[in-house]
Design an enzyme around this catalytic site. Structure first.
Site, PDB file in Angstrom:
ATOM      1  N   ARG A 112      19.010  24.274  -3.331  1.00 23.19           N
ATOM      2  CA  ARG A 112      20.127  25.190  -3.524  1.00 23.19           C
ATOM      3  C   ARG A 112      19.749  26.647  -3.304  1.00 23.19           C
ATOM      4  NH1 ARG A 112      21.637  21.357  -6.422  1.00 23.19           N
ATOM      5  NH2 ARG A 112      19.493  21.388  -7.075  1.00 23.19           N
ATOM      6  N   THR A 113      18.717  27.094  -4.025  1.00 22.45           N
ATOM      7  CA  THR A 113      18.397  28.523  -4.018  1.00 22.45           C
ATOM      8  C   THR A 113      17.990  28.986  -2.618  1.00 22.45           C
ATOM      9  OG1 THR A 113      17.711  28.293  -6.313  1.00 22.45           O
ATOM     10  CG2 THR A 113      17.026  30.299  -5.191  1.00 22.45           C
ATOM     11  N   LYS A 171      -4.995  27.203   3.503  1.00 25.63           N
ATOM     12  CA  LYS A 171      -6.311  27.493   4.093  1.00 25.63           C
ATOM     13  C   LYS A 171      -7.066  28.531   3.272  1.00 25.63           C
ATOM     14  CE  LYS A 171      -4.579  26.655   8.785  1.00 25.63           C
ATOM     15  NZ  LYS A 171      -4.242  27.325  10.041  1.00 25.63           N
ATOM     16  N   ARG A 231      10.045  32.606  -4.126  1.00 20.95           N
ATOM     17  CA  ARG A 231       9.930  31.665  -5.250  1.00 20.95           C
ATOM     18  C   ARG A 231       8.470  31.275  -5.355  1.00 20.95           C
ATOM     19  NH1 ARG A 231      13.542  26.641  -6.997  1.00 20.95           N
ATOM     20  NH2 ARG A 231      14.744  28.447  -7.686  1.00 20.95           N
ATOM     21  N   HIS A 270      14.673  33.786 -13.323  1.00 23.28           N
ATOM     22  CA  HIS A 270      15.380  33.368 -12.111  1.00 23.28           C
ATOM     23  C   HIS A 270      16.660  34.210 -12.112  1.00 23.28           C
ATOM     24  CE1 HIS A 270      17.006  31.105  -8.924  1.00 23.28           C
ATOM     25  NE2 HIS A 270      16.965  29.887  -9.405  1.00 23.28           N
TER      26      HIS A 270
HETATM   27  C1  NCD Z   1      16.550  25.748 -11.306  1.00 29.60           C
HETATM   28  C2  NCD Z   1      15.192  26.281 -10.952  1.00 29.60           C
HETATM   29  O1  NCD Z   1      14.630  25.937  -9.920  1.00 29.60           O
HETATM   30  O2  NCD Z   1      14.719  27.062 -11.737  1.00 29.60           O
HETATM   31  N1  NCD Z   1      17.315  25.329 -10.244  1.00 29.60           N
HETATM   32  C3  NCD Z   1      17.908  26.233  -9.419  1.00 29.60           C
HETATM   33  O3  NCD Z   1      17.349  27.226  -9.026  1.00 29.60           O
HETATM   34  N2  NCD Z   1      19.185  25.991  -9.065  1.00 29.60           N
HETATM   35  C4  NCD Z   1      16.539  24.816 -12.424  1.00 29.60           C
HETATM   36  C5  NCD Z   1      15.740  23.560 -12.317  1.00 29.60           C
HETATM   37  O4  NCD Z   1      14.860  23.413 -11.488  1.00 29.60           O
HETATM   38  O5  NCD Z   1      15.970  22.705 -13.158  1.00 29.60           O
END
Ligand code: NCD
Length: 305
Positions: A59-60, A87, A109, A137
């Site tokens: 999703r993100t 590496k 991320r 997040h």
């Molecule tokens: C979350 C995350 O990755 O922190 N999901 C997201 O970004 N939509 C929550 C999760 O992984 O449960």
């Protein structure tokens, strides 16, 4: 106010209520844009954005990429499994090499808490934290609060229960900061072992009984058990967890009131939430996903300004 008070979006902790309100009003405009037949605006033409994902994401990652493309930015994607990180290259070297290709904004991320903050101090680009370990997040916190505001018309005084694995959840932390800054009341609910000891410092209510939490709240945000961040057993069995903290239709119907059900995804159907709840009219899970694109467009647009 037309400018954010920050250069980077590292966490909701570091931004002001005014910043959040500016992001929301900008996202309102972008939400109109993405619902038009022509979903693209030229706002970030000539801006190059790198999406660096050192941890899995569906999703993100897609949401950021769509947001960037709808703003007409040039986009490059990078995921750790296919990179030179394996590496032995350091994070700063990896990112500086990417920046040498004239990148303006880095969306990252990373599994380590603090990774985005660290990067913002060592490289010359605007940094957007797309999730750093169990730390924050921020765009998820923003899109969740934005979705509640859209549904209820306000956030002040709204009661939000965040239910599940709070200890390992960056979504919970960013939601707490965001909701508190906007005047909502927040309760966290889960087994004692999954509620962090520092939670009292964040001025939220703590409840271990899910039914009581549901009776109290206007909105329930159901979180996944973050098994990938758990090195020990925090509860006796999954079956017992589901009995205590799994939300099903029967429990929802017993409340005698309507509450809004949220989930950041990915859902573990039949664990924290059953399918009949996730797919019910109470659920705003897909609206959250839609709003995610508008929120990320707003954040990128404001940071690039
Ligand atoms: C979350 C995350 O990755 O922190 N999901 C997201 O970004 N939509 C929550 C999760 O992984 O449960």
């Amino acid at each position: 106010m037309t400018k954010l008070s920050v250069q980077h979006l590292l966490g909701i902790k570091y931004i002001t209520k005014n910043d959040i309100e500016l992001i929301f009003s900008t996202a309102d405009n972008f939400k109109d844009v993405i619902n038009r037949p022509i979903k693209k605006v030229p706002s970030l033409r000539d801006i190059t954005i790198a999406n660096l994902f050192f941890e899995n994401s569906t999703r993100t990652r897609l949401s950021f990429e769509l947001a960037e493309k709808r703003l007409s930015a040039d986009v490059v994607n990078f995921s750790a499994s296919s990179s030179s990180v394996s590496k032995g290259e350091t994070l700063i070297d990896t990112v500086n090499n990417i920046l040498a290709m004239k990148v303006d904004i880095v969306v990252m991320r990373h599994p380590k808490p603090g990774a985005a903050l660290f990067l913002s101090k060592h490289v010359k680009a605007k940094i957007v934290n797309a999730g750093d370990g169990a730390h924050e997040h921020p765009t998820q916190g923003l899109l969740d609060a934005f979705s509640i505001r859209e549904k209820l018309g306000k956030l002040k005084g709204v009661k939000v229960a965040i239910i599940g694995d709070i200890l390992h959840s960056r979504v919970a932390i960013s939601n707490i900061y965001c909701l508190k800054k906007l005047g909502a009341e927040v309760m966290v609910c889960g087994p004692t072992t999954l509620i962090p000891k520092y939670i009292s410092a964040l001025d939220v209510k703590v409840e271990h009984n899910m039914l009581k939490a549901l009776q109290w709240c206007d909105v329930a945000n159901m979180l996944r058990i973050q098994l990938e961040r758990q090195e020990i057993n925090y509860f006796p069995s999954l079956r017992e967890y589901i009995m205590m903290y799994g939300l099903n239709k029967q429990i929802l119907d017993s409340l005698n009131k309507e509450i809004i059900i949220m989930h950041p995804g990915p859902i573990n159907r039949g664990v924290e939430i059953t399918s009949d709840v996730a797919d019910s009219k109470h659920s705003v899970i897909l609206q959250q996903v839609e709003n995610g694109v508008a929120i990320r467009m707003a954040v990128l647009y404001l940071l690039a300004a």
